[in-house]
Design a protein around this motif. Structure first.
Motif, PDB file in Angstrom:
ATOM      1  N   ALA A 287       0.676  -1.333  -0.236  1.00 43.58           N
ATOM      2  CA  ALA A 287       0.082   0.026  -0.358  1.00 43.58           C
ATOM      3  C   ALA A 287       0.717   1.443   0.121  1.00 43.58           C
ATOM      4  N   LEU A 288       1.774   1.353   1.024  1.00 45.64           N
ATOM      5  CA  LEU A 288       3.223   2.200   0.597  1.00 45.64           C
ATOM      6  C   LEU A 288       3.473   2.538  -0.670  1.00 45.64           C
ATOM      7  N   ARG A 289       4.016   1.306  -0.756  1.00 50.11           N
ATOM      8  CA  ARG A 289       5.216   1.355  -2.316  1.00 50.11           C
ATOM      9  C   ARG A 289       3.714   2.362  -3.463  1.00 50.11           C
ATOM     10  N   TRP A 290       2.513   1.931  -3.477  1.00 49.70           N
ATOM     11  CA  TRP A 290       1.602   2.236  -4.118  1.00 49.70           C
ATOM     12  C   TRP A 290       1.021   3.539  -4.197  1.00 49.70           C
ATOM     13  N   PHE A 291       0.326   4.148  -2.485  1.00 44.05           N
ATOM     14  CA  PHE A 291       0.396   5.087  -2.910  1.00 44.05           C
ATOM     15  C   PHE A 291       1.522   6.197  -2.403  1.00 44.05           C
TER      16      PHE A 291
END
Length: 79
Positions: free
Chosen positions: A39-43
């Motif tokens: 999630a952090l990577r895609w955000f």
């Protein structure tokens, strides 16, 4: 085709909104196993691609989903 799969396909093509939506799926575990790291990577990718909605999502993740909470980092995204 499931929504997460559509978001993934569009995100890989560089669509910022799809990146943000895919990150939300991973953040909440919708259509995929919950994975805060993804999630952090895609955000972060969404933000780099110009999706400003990712700012608050990143702040939330760092404040609520990371253990221990990274309040200083979260604040950077909220400001």
């Amino acid at each position: 085709m499931k929504a997460k799969q559509c978001f993934l396909k569009a995100a890989k093509l560089g669509h910022a909104t799809a990146m943000n939506d895919l990150a939300f799926c991973y953040q909440k575990g919708l259509g995929a196993k919950q994975n805060v790291r993804l999630a952090l990577r895609w955000f972060e990718s969404a933000l780099e691609a110009g999706e400003t909605k990712a700012l608050t999502s990143l702040g939330y993740c760092y404040m609520k989903l990371i253990s221990p909470p990274a309040f200083v980092r979260a604040r950077e995204y909220f400001e």
